[in-house]
Design a protein around this motif. Structure first.
Motif, PDB file in Angstrom:
ATOM      1  N   TRP A  36      20.432 -84.519 -28.919  1.00 35.91           N
ATOM      2  CA  TRP A  36      20.646 -85.509 -28.293  1.00 35.91           C
ATOM      3  C   TRP A  36      22.034 -86.114 -28.599  1.00 35.91           C
ATOM      4  O   TRP A  36      22.637 -86.118 -29.654  1.00 35.91           O
ATOM      5  CB  TRP A  36      19.676 -86.736 -29.090  1.00 35.91           C
ATOM      6  N   PHE A  37      22.412 -86.750 -27.480  1.00 33.44           N
ATOM      7  CA  PHE A  37      23.622 -87.398 -27.299  1.00 33.44           C
ATOM      8  C   PHE A  37      23.737 -88.727 -26.888  1.00 33.44           C
ATOM      9  O   PHE A  37      22.583 -89.053 -26.349  1.00 33.44           O
ATOM     10  CB  PHE A  37      24.908 -86.585 -26.496  1.00 33.44           C
ATOM     11  N   ARG A  38      24.639 -89.509 -27.069  1.00 33.95           N
ATOM     12  CA  ARG A  38      24.836 -91.051 -26.494  1.00 33.95           C
ATOM     13  C   ARG A  38      25.891 -91.182 -25.966  1.00 33.95           C
ATOM     14  O   ARG A  38      27.215 -90.559 -26.352  1.00 33.95           O
ATOM     15  CB  ARG A  38      24.124 -91.967 -27.494  1.00 33.95           C
ATOM     16  N   GLN A  39      26.091 -92.215 -24.890  1.00 35.29           N
ATOM     17  CA  GLN A  39      27.422 -92.742 -24.597  1.00 35.29           C
ATOM     18  C   GLN A  39      27.317 -94.225 -24.794  1.00 35.29           C
ATOM     19  O   GLN A  39      26.686 -94.771 -23.615  1.00 35.29           O
ATOM     20  CB  GLN A  39      27.574 -92.092 -22.985  1.00 35.29           C
ATOM     21  N   PRO A  40      28.128 -94.969 -25.463  1.00 34.97           N
ATOM     22  CA  PRO A  40      28.020 -96.013 -25.474  1.00 34.97           C
ATOM     23  C   PRO A  40      28.840 -96.773 -24.322  1.00 34.97           C
ATOM     24  O   PRO A  40      29.560 -96.022 -23.522  1.00 34.97           O
ATOM     25  CB  PRO A  40      29.022 -96.501 -26.760  1.00 34.97           C
ATOM     26  N   PRO A  41      28.615 -98.127 -23.875  1.00 32.08           N
ATOM     27  CA  PRO A  41      29.444 -98.693 -22.700  1.00 32.08           C
ATOM     28  C   PRO A  41      31.111 -98.316 -23.075  1.00 32.08           C
ATOM     29  O   PRO A  41      31.609 -98.673 -23.919  1.00 32.08           O
ATOM     30  CB  PRO A  41      29.067 -99.865 -22.932  1.00 32.08           C
ATOM     31  N   GLY A  42      31.724 -97.738 -22.023  1.00 31.34           N
ATOM     32  CA  GLY A  42      33.271 -97.772 -22.138  1.00 31.34           C
ATOM     33  C   GLY A  42      33.605 -96.702 -22.652  1.00 31.34           C
ATOM     34  O   GLY A  42      34.847 -96.614 -23.126  1.00 31.34           O
ATOM     35  N   GLN A  44      33.315 -92.324 -24.679  1.00 36.91           N
ATOM     36  CA  GLN A  44      32.974 -91.037 -24.353  1.00 36.91           C
ATOM     37  C   GLN A  44      31.387 -90.730 -25.078  1.00 36.91           C
ATOM     38  O   GLN A  44      30.863 -91.338 -26.014  1.00 36.91           O
ATOM     39  CB  GLN A  44      34.071 -90.013 -24.808  1.00 36.91           C
ATOM     40  N   ARG A  45      30.840 -89.772 -24.535  1.00 33.24           N
ATOM     41  CA  ARG A  45      29.523 -89.250 -24.984  1.00 33.24           C
ATOM     42  C   ARG A  45      30.009 -88.628 -26.362  1.00 33.24           C
ATOM     43  O   ARG A  45      30.967 -87.926 -26.794  1.00 33.24           O
ATOM     44  CB  ARG A  45      29.204 -88.040 -23.994  1.00 33.24           C
ATOM     45  N   GLU A  46      28.826 -89.098 -27.353  1.00 31.21           N
ATOM     46  CA  GLU A  46      28.998 -88.341 -28.588  1.00 31.21           C
ATOM     47  C   GLU A  46      27.720 -87.781 -29.225  1.00 31.21           C
ATOM     48  O   GLU A  46      26.454 -87.987 -28.654  1.00 31.21           O
ATOM     49  CB  GLU A  46      29.480 -89.657 -29.603  1.00 31.21           C
ATOM     50  N   PHE A  47      27.880 -87.081 -29.970  1.00 32.72           N
ATOM     51  CA  PHE A  47      26.581 -86.169 -30.646  1.00 32.72           C
ATOM     52  C   PHE A  47      25.973 -87.254 -31.391  1.00 32.72           C
ATOM     53  O   PHE A  47      26.350 -87.868 -32.258  1.00 32.72           O
ATOM     54  CB  PHE A  47      27.305 -85.280 -31.356  1.00 32.72           C
ATOM     55  N   THR A 103      24.790 -76.676 -31.847  1.00 37.03           N
ATOM     56  CA  THR A 103      26.297 -77.155 -31.855  1.00 37.03           C
ATOM     57  C   THR A 103      26.163 -78.706 -31.653  1.00 37.03           C
ATOM     58  O   THR A 103      25.392 -79.356 -31.273  1.00 37.03           O
ATOM     59  CB  THR A 103      27.208 -76.458 -31.002  1.00 37.03           C
ATOM     60  N   ARG A 104      27.128 -79.284 -32.276  1.00 35.77           N
ATOM     61  CA  ARG A 104      27.739 -80.629 -32.149  1.00 35.77           C
ATOM     62  C   ARG A 104      28.264 -80.833 -31.109  1.00 35.77           C
ATOM     63  O   ARG A 104      28.543 -82.056 -30.506  1.00 35.77           O
ATOM     64  CB  ARG A 104      28.365 -81.298 -33.377  1.00 35.77           C
ATOM     65  N   ARG A 105      28.787 -79.784 -30.293  1.00 39.06           N
ATOM     66  CA  ARG A 105      29.438 -79.951 -29.307  1.00 39.06           C
ATOM     67  C   ARG A 105      28.791 -80.078 -28.109  1.00 39.06           C
ATOM     68  O   ARG A 105      27.446 -79.571 -27.809  1.00 39.06           O
ATOM     69  CB  ARG A 105      30.466 -78.671 -28.750  1.00 39.06           C
ATOM     70  N   ASP A 106      29.417 -80.774 -26.976  1.00 38.14           N
ATOM     71  CA  ASP A 106      28.511 -81.044 -25.694  1.00 38.14           C
ATOM     72  C   ASP A 106      28.429 -79.665 -24.952  1.00 38.14           C
ATOM     73  O   ASP A 106      28.876 -79.752 -23.593  1.00 38.14           O
ATOM     74  CB  ASP A 106      28.891 -82.344 -25.106  1.00 38.14           C
ATOM     75  N   GLU A 107      28.131 -78.826 -25.323  1.00 41.65           N
ATOM     76  CA  GLU A 107      28.128 -77.457 -24.507  1.00 41.65           C
ATOM     77  C   GLU A 107      26.858 -76.907 -24.091  1.00 41.65           C
ATOM     78  O   GLU A 107      26.594 -75.670 -24.138  1.00 41.65           O
ATOM     79  CB  GLU A 107      28.915 -76.405 -25.635  1.00 41.65           C
ATOM     80  N   TYR A 108      26.000 -77.544 -24.439  1.00 44.19           N
ATOM     81  CA  TYR A 108      24.597 -77.486 -23.795  1.00 44.19           C
ATOM     82  C   TYR A 108      24.504 -77.166 -22.487  1.00 44.19           C
ATOM     83  O   TYR A 108      25.179 -77.869 -21.652  1.00 44.19           O
ATOM     84  CB  TYR A 108      23.653 -78.421 -24.391  1.00 44.19           C
TER      85      TYR A 108
END
Length: 121
Positions: A36-42, A44-47, A103-108
């Motif tokens: 699961w990742f998330r992107q708060p308003p304004g 970057q996407r985060e793990f 991984t924690r990277r957004d490389e999925y």
């Protein structure tokens, strides 16, 4: 190809709980690590959290450790994120992802379209 569809987002008060689901279809769900990742308003996407293909290993961002629980049911091809003690800073679009690397990277390789979670104070 793997198709991922998130659900369970919504509006909740601080201190409340939500459970997100991610339904997978296509290639064998159990063969992939999930996250699961998330992107708060304004921002970057985060793990947020990750789980191995078997469910035997999990990893969490420090910001959610102890409050969120990632799990999967390979018989139902579904990934879950139980979110407790929600805070306004948890407000974000939440994405599930799957791939060959844990991984924690957004490389999925595969990503859902996201579900909005809004936590009011």
């Amino acid at each position: 190809q793997v198709q991922l569809v998130e659900s369970g987002g919504g509006l909740v008060q601080a201190g409340g709980s939500l459970r997100l689901s991610c339904a997978a279809s296509g290639r064998t769900f159990s063969g992939y690590h999930m996250a699961w990742f998330r992107q708060p308003p304004g921002m970057q996407r985060e793990f947020v959290a990750a789980i191995t293909w078997s469910g035997g290993g999990t990893d969490y961002a420090d910001s959610v450790k102890g409050r969120f629980t990632i799990s999967r049911d390979n018989t139902k091809n579904t990934l879950y994120l139980q979110m407790n003690s929600l805070k306004p800073e948890d407000t974000a679009v939440y994405y599930c992802a799957s791939g060959s690397y844990y991984t924690r990277r957004d490389e999925y390789a595969y990503w859902g379209q996201g579900t909005q979670v809004t936590v009011s104070s």
